[in-house]
Structure formats: C-alpha cells, structure tokens
Enzyme design. Structure first.
Site, short mmCIF file in Angstrom:
data_model
loop_
_atom_site.label_atom_id
_atom_site.label_comp_id
_atom_site.label_asym_id
_atom_site.label_seq_id
_atom_site.Cartn_x
_atom_site.Cartn_y
_atom_site.Cartn_z
N LYS A 68 -12.50 88.14 38.50
CA LYS A 68 -13.74 87.85 37.77
C LYS A 68 -14.63 86.86 38.52
O LYS A 68 -15.86 87.00 38.51
CB LYS A 68 -13.39 87.33 36.38
N SER B 213 -11.59 88.95 26.38
CA SER B 213 -11.96 87.87 27.30
C SER B 213 -13.45 87.53 27.33
O SER B 213 -13.85 86.55 27.94
CB SER B 213 -11.50 88.22 28.72
#
Length: 364
Positions: A302, A257
């Site tokens: 996140k 990611s």
C-alpha cells in the site's frame, strides 16, 4: 565437438530443462502487489466516492486516498518460476497461499467475506466521523449472520434486532455471546427480537419499531478443542440509523482497511476548510465505531502504491508501523495513528506546515 562447447551445451540444456520444470512445478504460494488508490474526496468511475445528502457539505481539496492490494485468486496455482520472480521483485510479495485463503477458503467465500467486511467498515467510518462531530447516531445490536445448519437457522435471520437474551437487555454485540455461553450445550435460550422486516419498515417510516417477539433456541456444543461452549450459530453485530444520508460509491473493493480514510473523507466534507490543505495524503487502517484504528494486511504494497500516485504522507496504523518503516518508499513520510483523533491532529500539522513533530513510524 570440443569439450568446452560440449560443456556449454550441456549447461544450456540443463538450464532450459530446469526452467521448463519450474514452469510446470506448482508451489503453495500466492502473490500480493500494489493495487489501485482512490481519493475519497474525489470521483471514481464518473461519480463522487462520498455522496452526502440532507446535510450541508463543504468544498474540499487535496487527497485523502484509500489504498488497496491486489492478490492472486484462490484457485490460481503459482509455479516455481513465478514464485522466484516474485521473491526477487521489490514491489511484489510472495506469501503462503493459506495466508490469504486459510482453511481452504474458496474465491467465492473470500469475496463474500471481503464484501461483508467492506460494508461494515463503511458503517463504522460513518459512525466514527459523526461522533467526532457530535452528531447523534442511533445504534442497536443485530444478528449480522446466521450459520447454515446451526440451531439458529430458520429461527433468527440476518438483520433481526436482538433486544434481550433470557430477559437481560443487550447493549452491545459481545453481550449476546456472554449470555448464551452461560448455558450448557443442549439448554434453551430465549431471544427477544424485532424481526428484520419490522425494523426495516420502521426505519422507512421514521418511527421506532415496537413489535417484539420471543424466539426459543436449543443450544449446541461448540467445535472448540477442550471444554465446549453453548452456541446457537449467530454472529452479533451493530446496525445504525443516521440523521442524514451518506453513501459510499466504490465498486470492486473489499475488506475493512479503508475505514479510516472513509471516516476522514466524511469528516472533511462535513466541515469548513480542507483537512489536507491541498496536500496529497494517503493511508489505511480499519476503524471501529469509537474511532480506534486497527492494523491491516499488505502494508508494504500500500505504501508503494500510494507513493507511485504522488502521496507525500501516509497515515499508518500503529501496529503496522514497524513493517511499513522497514522499507519506506523514498519521499513518503509514514505517520503513526492509533485513533481518528490522532489522524485529525496529524492532518492539522500537515496543512499548517508544522511537520517537525509528526509521530513518524520507526522499525522499533
């Protein structure tokens, strides 16, 4: 004993009993929470995250932070009390254990898979950044993994360059599976390869590997339900040779990611000026060699972690936008991106203060 006192005592004892039971009752869930966020333009554990040699680099400013998610380990057994607390906590997320560790995957297997994905994401980030700069990158198809116990074990090895299958030139990883599955299970398929050791020696000596060999492998039937395919037990991938050295130094991080943020960090260091204009920008997203940005897991964690560290803008994969926008931390602007070009355009607007028309994420 008065009835009211007896009732309160009984209720208290029952509550204690339920809490005790909850501590000992395991539930099939795991927990996700915001993890560390690291500036790809800065240092981590005392050394630069991005180290480039053999090419001129430029000073940078601001932040291009990659973000992470903490998860409970594969062998951790969550109890009922912890699960309820996690469901009620705003910054944590409780998910089914199989979501993070499908098919009974062990901690060791998960760590190995995450390490492989992280390594591949670094390679793709380098390729995507250099393509944006029109810097040529040599690429070729390799056997990235060989399945233990498969027909290919001992015949092919990870890192072998696959030049052709049955005499047909291989140009991209998908060609390998397409050519193999033209066979019926039990038939032979012939690979033309450059052995991994020969390729490594050629790269070290800055020459093109020319010694090839043919390897014949008998296919077997796949484990798919329904019609069986012919397989040999390898995964094909892509390897690259870069015209200068780009090292990414970041330990204890896994998964794909961070690809987008690594690519942007590399691009920033190789170009004059500052991509962010000194602004704190964070983000996430996988990236492929062509610069396409893909979705990731744990987006809500996140964004929370990024905002807590001071991020004002968050580059968000388009496919994650709806989930991220459903609970955006105050003071954080979610910017939708599909490609590295989208991200570069958004950063140009951000550093120029022209943010009115940024493609922000919505819940739709």
């Amino acid at each position: 004993m008065p009835r009211r006192t007896a009732t309160m005592l009984a209720s208290t004892l029952m509550l204690i009993a339920l809490l005790c039971a909850g501590v000992f009752i395991n539930v099939p869930y795991s927990e996700m929470s915001p993890g560390p966020t690291v500036n790809t333009l800065g240092d981590h554990d005392g050394e630069p995250v991005l180290q480039i040699s053999g090419r001129k680099t430029y000073a940078t400013s601001g932040h291009l932070n990659m973000t992470t998610v903490r998860v409970t380990s594969a062998d951790y057994r969550m109890n009922l009390v912890e699960a309820v607390y996690g469901w009620l906590a705003h910054d944590n997320k409780v998910v089914p254990h199989d979501t993070l560790y499908p098919d009974g995957k062990t901690e060791e297997q998960s760590t190995q898979e995450n390490a492989e994905e992280f390594s591949q994401s670094q390679e793709s980030a380098k390729v995507a950044a250099l393509k944006e700069l029109d810097v040529p990158v040599k690429s070729w198809v390799i056997a990235s993994t060989v399945v233990k116990g498969s027909p290919a074990e001992g015949r092919l090895h990870a890192g072998d360059v696959i030049k052709a299958v049955d005499g047909t030139t291989v140009k991209q990883p998908s060609d390998v599976a397409e050519l193999v599955t033209k066979h019926k299970p039990g038939q032979d398929v012939v690979f033309t390869i450059v052995p991994a050791k020969e390729q490594a020696a050629a790269e070290k000596e800055n020459r093109t590997a020319t010694r090839t060999q043919k390897v014949t492998i008998t296919t077997k039937a796949s484990d798919d339900e329904g019609e069986k395919r012919a397989i040999v037990g390898i995964s094909a991938g892509t390897d690259h040779t870069f015209p200068f050295t780009i090292d990414i130094k970041l330990a204890d991080v896994g998964g794909p990611s961070a690809g987008l943020m690594f690519a942007l960090g590399i691009y920033d260091k190789l170009t004059p000026g500052s991509l962010t204009g000194g602004t704190f920008v964070a983000g996430t997203g996988t990236i492929d060699d062509a610069g396409k940005v893909g979705p990731i897991g744990g987006i809500e964690m996140k964004t929370v972690g990024a905002r807590a560290k001071g991020a004002r803008y968050f580059l968000t994969p388009a496919d994650n936008c709806a989930a991220a926008a459903s609970d955006t931390p105050a003071g954080l602007t979610l910017v939708k991106v599909n490609t590295i070009d989208d991200a570069l355009t958004a950063l140009k607007d951000i550093r120029g203060g022209d943010t009115a028309d940024l493609p922000e994420c919505t819940t739709k």
